[in-house]
Design an enzyme around this catalytic site. Structure first.
Site, PDB file in Angstrom:
ATOM      1  N   ALA A  89       0.873  -1.179   0.000  1.00  0.00           N
ATOM      2  CA  ALA A  89       0.000   0.000   0.000  1.00  0.00           C
ATOM      3  C   ALA A  89       0.909   1.227   0.000  1.00  0.00           C
ATOM      4  O   ALA A  89       2.081   1.156   0.360  1.00  0.00           O
ATOM      5  CB  ALA A  89      -0.870  -0.021   1.244  1.00  0.00           C
ATOM      6  N   GLY A 130       0.772  -5.105   1.043  1.00  0.00           N
ATOM      7  CA  GLY A 130      -0.384  -5.109   0.141  1.00  0.00           C
ATOM      8  C   GLY A 130      -0.037  -5.685  -1.223  1.00  0.00           C
ATOM      9  O   GLY A 130      -0.911  -6.230  -1.905  1.00  0.00           O
ATOM     10  N   GLU A 133      -0.307  -9.273  -0.800  1.00  0.00           N
ATOM     11  CA  GLU A 133      -1.734  -9.589  -0.599  1.00  0.00           C
ATOM     12  C   GLU A 133      -2.481  -9.581  -1.931  1.00  0.00           C
ATOM     13  O   GLU A 133      -3.367 -10.409  -2.173  1.00  0.00           O
ATOM     14  CB  GLU A 133      -2.347  -8.588   0.386  1.00  0.00           C
ATOM     15  CG  GLU A 133      -1.800  -8.790   1.798  1.00  0.00           C
ATOM     16  CD  GLU A 133      -2.283  -7.729   2.779  1.00  0.00           C
ATOM     17  OE1 GLU A 133      -1.969  -6.549   2.570  1.00  0.00           O
ATOM     18  OE2 GLU A 133      -2.974  -8.094   3.742  1.00  0.00           O
ATOM     19  N   GLU A 153       4.320  -5.403   7.354  1.00  0.00           N
ATOM     20  CA  GLU A 153       3.479  -4.386   7.992  1.00  0.00           C
ATOM     21  C   GLU A 153       3.805  -4.193   9.457  1.00  0.00           C
ATOM     22  O   GLU A 153       3.735  -3.084   9.991  1.00  0.00           O
ATOM     23  CB  GLU A 153       1.992  -4.767   7.838  1.00  0.00           C
ATOM     24  CG  GLU A 153       1.407  -4.493   6.457  1.00  0.00           C
ATOM     25  CD  GLU A 153       1.586  -5.658   5.495  1.00  0.00           C
ATOM     26  OE1 GLU A 153       2.444  -6.537   5.767  1.00  0.00           O
ATOM     27  OE2 GLU A 153       0.889  -5.692   4.470  1.00  0.00           O
TER      28      GLU A 153
END
Ligand code: 3HC
Length: 728
Positions: A89, A130, A133, A153
């Site tokens: 992200a 992310g 993911e 993270e």
């Protein structure tokens, strides 16, 4: 969306430029597509690391939607343009409002997984957070050699919040998934294949490998593999969660995110997939809003910012270090030489006596051998490192080194003489570095005919382990020397922070006040274990007294005695006798099994020592000080305020470029908790008006030690924080 040239970055071949993706709105210039033999390559082009910034999910989802509706499209390959797959992200967007209607990573993941046509992630560089993911929401994953995988993270004080804690355990099993998520560690491609994170490991270009895999899947009409539907790897190994919680109680002391990571993986084992996702989302939001995550995100960017020097532009010529020389084979010199050897840089260790050289190289060999014996280093890696290392008694051997690092005893006359000789031997353009921690780099530079090449490289002990490198810029150091020394940090796996010349530079100058207060607290009523406990509970890796015992009390003692002769402190300044008293008793710390604590043979655990208590109490009595109870809050305040105040003075004097640089120095050099962001970030969280009020109160009670820095006063009065300061 139709730009075949994007394949230059990914190296794909067989481009058809006429793929009619006309219905895809050009909403995102961050994603491009190319049709290749019935497969749409969806290429994220968001340099430098293809973070999932606003617009990226929209672009990918638009391509998926249009490709799904197009009969000539059999499947998709998702990949990154440039140097990497998606690195996560966009951390800069956390906590910021999104433009209305913009798609989120959660929308994207749902769309990828639900795609009726196969989606293959083709991964090079790093698939992180992310990014991984997103890859886990694809139906298959192909990794190329050299790629790396991780859910880091936790290092940002959060947890994988886009399904990572639910999908990874389903894909590779609870235990390996939990360990990856809780540690935030990266795994290389080969291990990712063995774990089952990727389905195939390929050579060459990700676009080619991904497209070949996708074509095969389409040709075989293979049923789509959705991780959410897998359940065969969710059995909980006996005691797994208890063991993980026990281990993070030690390694993740004080931190919230590792606990929440475990909670999420546990949810994967106990809840249906969608409920698990909801739980993950709730805990993710909780972590994201936490002060710890704010601090760790500050720290992430501070670390990267530290590499940027406003007046040393990116295009400044950098000399790569292909050969190094280290002068002095003592503890520091040996550790520095190991850092070069570990980086695969040939290094010559220079000493004046054969015995010292043999001892130095013997210590290095023993250090490596200990790490090999503990299983943390393969024997082959030790052999490779030792092969880079040579020793000599002949200073002339430094002649072909790109950098010469001096690491001899802290004595100005010795260093000046040495630099004069180095100047006569080192090749033109070589960086001449001093590892001094206390002496004036400009004076050392003046001993040479090339002061523009002289720079300070202040390594921290043990130099082969500690990440911090204070790079000390002299008044005449030129830009290429600064740029080259800063760049050297990367191969050495250090984090370099540029500082100016002053007594103690940034880190040790700040440390002085912190240590002084720790000692005064002993005089006033506390014991070493009280101070250390309070500081450790605040989050430091170690309290000041345990740290002194580790470093060796005799080191500072020698420096103090030397200084008293050369540069005595004002006689009216309060000064504690305690450190001299314990050294006079031969209590040098761990190495003598006695210092501020006592130590059992072969054990580094500090044990409170009644003899020290007696010494401290007697010292207070002799000074007429009535001892009192001192609580943890006062200890933390007394030790931390001098850090903040001195840090402000350092910024005011321009000796550090930014408050974040000071934070990096204190986290990597002195064990300040990263999850509190560093002393300057912490001060902003306390609020500078509050910090100022505390300093003024102490100044009223105890005098000028506490006089607030003018910068701190100005900022507090203007309602600003350190973070509002601009670099330079
Ligand atoms: N978001 C925003 N910017 C990022 C970023 C990210 N995720 N990752 C890196 N950057 C920026 C850096 O700040 C830096 O910017 P700068 O050039 O302006 O200083 C630039 O990208 C290059 O980064 P590095 O200097 O670190 O480059 P390296 O090549 O050394 O390392 C990397 C690349 C391994 C990708 C490293 O940057 C990294 O570890 N990035 C963070 C990865 C991460 O933590 N991902 C998880 C994000 S959180 C998440 O995904 C939440 C999800 O679960 C919902």
């Amino acid at each position: 969306m139709r730009s075949p040239d994007c394949l230059a970055a990914t190296g794909a071949t067989k481009v058809r430029a006429d793929f009619p993706l006309t219905r895809v709105p050009p909403m995102s210039s961050l994603v491009r597509t190319v049709l290749q033999d019935g497969i749409v390559l969806i290429i994220v082009e968001n340099p430098p690391v293809n973070a999932l910034s606003v617009g990226v999910p929209d672009g990918i989802m638009a391509a998926l939607a249009e490709g799904a509706a197009d009969p000539q499209v059999g499947g998709f390959v998702l990949l990154g343009g440039g140097r990497t797959f998606i690195a996560g992200a966009d951390i800069r967007e956390f906590g910021k409002p999104r433009p209305p209607g913009a798609k989120t990573i959660f929308d994207l993941i749902a769309a990828l997984e639900a795609s009726p046509k196969p989606v293959v992630a083709a991964i090079h560089g790093t698939a992180l957070g992310g990014g991984l993911e997103v890859a886990l929401a694809c139906h298959w994953r192909v990794g190329v050699k050299g790629s790396q995988y991780g859910l880091p993270e936790v290092k940002l004080g959060i947890l994988p919040g886009a399904g990572g804690t639910q999908r990874l355990p389903r894909l590779i099993g609870l235990e390996p998934a939990a360990r990856l998520i809780v540690s935030g560690e990266f795994v290389p491609a080969e291990k990712a294949l063995a774990l089952g994170i990727v389905d195939q490991l390929a050579e060459g270009e990700p676009a080619d490998a991904g497209a070949a895999f996708a074509r095969q899947v389409v040709a075989e009409d293979r049923p789509l593999r959705r991780i959410r539907d897998m359940a065969d790897k969710l059995a909980v190994p006996d005691g797994l969660f208890e063991e993980l919680r026990r281990s993070i109680a030690r390694s993740g002391r004080g931190q919230v995110a590792p606990w929440r990571c475990i909670d999420c993986v546990e949810a994967a084992a106990t809840l249906p997939f969608d409920q698990g996702l909801r739980r993950e989302r709730e805990l993710f939001e909780e972590c994201l809003a936490s002060p710890q995550s704010k601090a760790l995100r500050h720290f992430f960017f501070a670390e990267r910012e530290a590499a940027k020097i406003p007046d040393v532009p990116k295009d400044t010529p950098v000399t790569p270090v292909r050969k190094a020389a280290v002068i002095g084979a003592g503890t520091m010199g040996g550790g520095i030489a190991m850092s070069f050897a570990n980086a695969g840089i040939p290094v010559t260790l220079v000493e004046t006596a054969a015995e010292a050289l043999d001892r130095g190289i013997g210590t290095i060999r023993a250090n490596y051998a200990r790490t090999v014996a503990s299983g943390r280093l393969p024997q082959a890696a030790m052999d490779r490192a030792m092969a880079q290392l040579s020793g000599t008694l002949d200073l002339a051997a430094i002649a072909d080194a790109d950098i010469v690092v001096e690491a001899v005893f802290e004595d100005m006359a010795v260093k000046k003489d040495l630099f004069r000789r180095i100047d006569g031997i080192a090749k033109a353009g070589a960086m001449l570095a001093t590892n001094t921690s206390t002496l004036d780099v400009d004076e050392i530079a003046a001993a040479t005919g090339r002061p523009e090449k002289v720079i300070g490289t202040h390594f921290f002990s043990p130099a082969n382990v500690m990440k911090l490198l204070e790079v000390v810029r002299g008044a005449k150091t030129d830009r290429p020397t600064i740029a080259s020394t800063m760049a050297l940090a990367r191969p050495l796996k250090k984090v370099a922070v540029l500082v100016g010349v002053c007594d103690g530079f940034v880190g040790n100058r700040m440390l002085a006040g912190y240590m002084q207060q720790a000692l005064f607290l002993l005089e006033e009523g506390a014991l070493p274990q009280d101070v250390d406990r309070a500081i450790q509970d605040f989050g430091f890796a170690m309290g000041p007294f345990a740290m002194m015992d580790l470093a060796g009390n005799d080191v500072e003692w020698r420096i103090r005695k030397h200084r008293e002769k050369t540069n005595p402190p004002p006689s009216n300044r309060r000064r504690s006798r305690l450190p001299d008293l314990i050294c006079e008793q031969g209590r040098f710390g761990q190495k003598t099994r006695a210092g501020w604590y006592r130590y059992e043979p072969g054990d580094r655990t500090p044990h409170p020592d009644p003899a020290i208590e007696a010494l401290i109490v007697e010292n207070s009595r002799a000074d007429g000080i009535v001892r009192r109870e001192i609580g943890a809050a006062e200890i933390v305040q007394r030790c931390l305020l001098p850090l903040i105040n001195e840090g402000a003075k350092i910024l005011d004097e321009g000796l550090a470029l930014r408050p974040g640089d000071i934070d990096v120095i204190w986290v990597y050099g002195y064990g300040f908790p990263a999850y509190k962001g560093g002393p300057m970030f912490h001060a902003d969280q306390l609020g500078l008006p509050e910090v100022l009020a505390q300093l003024l109160r102490l100044e009223g009670e105890q005098g000028s030690f506490w006089t607030p820095s003018p910068l701190l006063v100005r900022l507090a009065e203007a309602g600003r924080g350190f973070s509002s300061l601009k670099a330079g």
